[in-house]
Design an enzyme around this catalytic site. Structure first.
Site, PDB file in Angstrom:
ATOM      1  N   GLU A   1       0.901  -1.063  -0.005  1.00 56.23           N
ATOM      2  CA  GLU A   1       0.065   0.024   0.025  1.00 56.23           C
ATOM      3  C   GLU A   1       1.013   1.035  -0.042  1.00 56.23           C
ATOM      4  O   GLU A   1       0.385   2.313   0.169  1.00 56.23           O
ATOM      5  CB  GLU A   1      -0.953   0.080   1.160  1.00 56.23           C
ATOM      6  CG  GLU A   1      -0.264   0.113   2.447  1.00 56.23           C
ATOM      7  CD  GLU A   1      -1.300   0.168   3.506  1.00 56.23           C
ATOM      8  OE1 GLU A   1      -1.601   1.553   3.894  1.00 56.23           O
ATOM      9  OE2 GLU A   1      -2.017  -0.926   4.286  1.00 56.23           O
TER      10      GLU A   1
ATOM     11  N   HIS B   1      -2.203 -10.860  11.216  1.00 52.64           N
ATOM     12  CA  HIS B   1      -1.800  -9.350  10.975  1.00 52.64           C
ATOM     13  C   HIS B   1      -1.605  -8.685  12.103  1.00 52.64           C
ATOM     14  O   HIS B   1      -2.688  -8.838  12.941  1.00 52.64           O
ATOM     15  CB  HIS B   1      -2.912  -8.736   9.967  1.00 52.64           C
ATOM     16  CG  HIS B   1      -2.615  -7.186   9.863  1.00 52.64           C
ATOM     17  ND1 HIS B   1      -1.364  -6.889   9.288  1.00 52.64           N
ATOM     18  CD2 HIS B   1      -3.495  -6.130   9.947  1.00 52.64           C
ATOM     19  CE1 HIS B   1      -1.406  -5.518   9.280  1.00 52.64           C
ATOM     20  NE2 HIS B   1      -2.739  -5.052   9.763  1.00 52.64           N
TER      21      HIS B   1
ATOM     22  N   CYS C   1      -3.374  -3.628   4.161  1.00 50.17           N
ATOM     23  CA  CYS C   1      -2.521  -4.350   4.320  1.00 50.17           C
ATOM     24  C   CYS C   1      -2.652  -5.906   3.792  1.00 50.17           C
ATOM     25  O   CYS C   1      -1.994  -7.022   4.147  1.00 50.17           O
ATOM     26  CB  CYS C   1      -2.108  -4.687   6.052  1.00 50.17           C
ATOM     27  SG  CYS C   1      -1.991  -3.172   6.853  1.00 50.17           S
TER      28      CYS C   1
END
Length: 467
Positions: free
Chosen positions: A86, A259, A118
């Protein structure tokens, strides 16, 4: 035509993170936060960062060139290259095209960039695996790259920054086999986004983003579970569970990597999985706490007392199954697309190969906006050499700590450099580790020139030339 590929997954892994970091304890003092707010409250110890010498392209060049070198990969054996990021430097030209400089005369390589906060690295991984399992596969391997620089403008969000890049070799007969079942959740929300193109800082609603993360995790977990049960594949691993509970779906995962915007959110997320099991398969438990039994799913997302209870109930399992995946996230910070794969690298670096054999590793990938998937790997080969080549702990220990004041200066330097042309970076080349690519100059037409800091030995690798 090649025969049908079997056991497709990750054959090799490499990670890159900058050579300097700021300790979170010092950042607490510098930003006027209470002691432990970042280290205990967020679960973060150190944070990697970049000055104006490093950007997405340099991170990716470093990670991919190191993967090629360490594993002696012939560039001609690569038929697909995908990048998830990103941290955009160009609205048209992909990072993948920049990386093509590492592949010599091999221009027959499919794939481009994928972006959604992400999540892009995970989508790139799925694309690569799907290509190898398709009728279009030509017998070659793929490389997937996930990398970002996470930087925030406001003091409250500054400690959740970070930087890093992961490169993965994807192919058949892999030690980390991607399993077929996955559960996804995609929605339209504005929890974190980058609509202001004059700055690299995001627009963030932090509390809302945490709620979105946990809500997406609920949906992905439930869908993964439903699909797994439909395939008659779900089974417990026979692991004794604390608090007298055994046999819930959570126990189909021997390990888990998430994550990690911050490591505290990971602990909350893991506790959330047990909450789902309590609510959806209460018959698997001797007793369901009344606080859980009476909770509404939507309201529970912001119920702090319930959150604490679930984190407490999963604490023993968390230490055994999730904590080994947090070495890089807690020491480097949020790497955005690379975050969950930095967790996977941490896991195989901390758990011996013999203890991983035939184990299932759960993976939760989340990208704001939002896109998310819960998926899993099954370990079907030796990971010892992979862990040795990565050398995670030694490389973390070799970094240099800097003061928050210096870090703040480097943030200002990046602000000055953002979207500039006719620009020569001011950051230190001497501070970079050998083998690191760095930005040399941006010319009048915004074209970027890179070089690589040479290795200490005289040995030169054909994949690592000035670009």
């Amino acid at each position: 035509m090649p025969s049908s590929a079997q056991n497709v997954g990750i054959k090799a892994l490499e990670i890159y993170f900058p050579s300097r970091y700021v300790p979170q304890t010092e950042l607490e003092t510098f930003l006027g936060a209470s002691a432990g707010k970042y280290t205990i409250g967020l679960g973060q110890q150190n944070m990697s960062f970049c000055d104006d010498r490093e950007d997405l392209y340099s991170l990716a060049l470093t990670a991919v060139s190191s993967l090629l070198r360490k594993y002696a990969i012939d560039p001609n054996t690569i038929g697909r290259l995908e990048v998830g990021t990103e941290t955009l430097l160009d609205k048209a030209k992909s990072c993948k095209t920049v990386l093509m400089q590492l592949f010599g005369d091999n221009t027959d390589i499919e794939g481009v960039d994928t972006y959604n906060a992400c999540y892009g690295g995970t989508n790139a991984l799925f694309n690569a695996v799907n290509w190898i399992e398709s009728s279009s596969w030509d017998g070659r391997d793929a490389i997937v790259v996930a990398g970002d620089i996470a930087l925030y403008e406001t003091p409250a969000a500054r400690p959740t920054g970070g930087a890093g890049c992961v490169a993965m070799l994807i192919g058949p007969d892999a030690p980390l086999v991607l399993e077929p079942v996955r559960g996804s959740c995609m929605k339209h929300v504005y929890d974190f986004y980058k609509a202001y193109f004059k700055s690299e800082y995001p627009l963030v609603d932090g509390q809302f983003s945490n709620t979105c993360y946990l809500g997406a995790l609920d949906a992905c977990y439930q869908r993964y579970q439903a699909k797994q049960r439909a395939r008659q594949a779900a089974k417990t691993n026979g692991t004794a569970i604390s608090n007298g509970h055994q046999g819930s779906f959570l126990d189909t995962f021997d390990y888990f990597a998430f994550h990690a915007p911050n490591c505290k959110l990971v602990a909350k997320g893991y506790g959330r999985l047990l909450f789902n099991d309590f609510k959806l398969e209460s018959g698997s438990f001797d007793e369901v706490p009344a606080q859980v039994r009476e909770a509404d799913f939507a309201a529970s997302l912001t119920d702090k007392a319930l959150e604490k209870l679930c984190v407490s109930l999963t604490k023993e399992r968390f230490v055994q199954r999730v904590e080994p995946s947090l070495t890089a996230p807690t020491n480097c910070g949020n790497m955005y697309t690379a975050s969950v794969y930095a967790g996977l690298i941490s896991l195989i670096s901390n758990v011996p190969s013999d203890r991983l054999q035939d184990k299932r590793i759960g993976m939760f990938s989340y990208g704001s906006g939002l896109a998310s998937t819960l998926f899993s790997f099954r370990v079907k080969g030796d990971t010892t050499e992979m862990a040795r080549k990565i050398g995670l702990q030694d490389r973390l220990s070799a970094r240099t700590a800097v003061s928050p004041e210096f870090y703040d200066q480097m943030c200002k330097l990046r602000e000055k450099a953002y979207q500039q042309r006719n620009y020569t970076p001011e950051g230190s080349v001497e501070s970079l580790a050998p083998g690191t690519y760095f930005l040399v100059h941006v010319d009048d037409a915004y074209r970027r020139k890179y070089d690589m800091k040479p290795y200490l030995s005289m040995c030169e690798d054909r994949h690592e030339q000035a670009v």
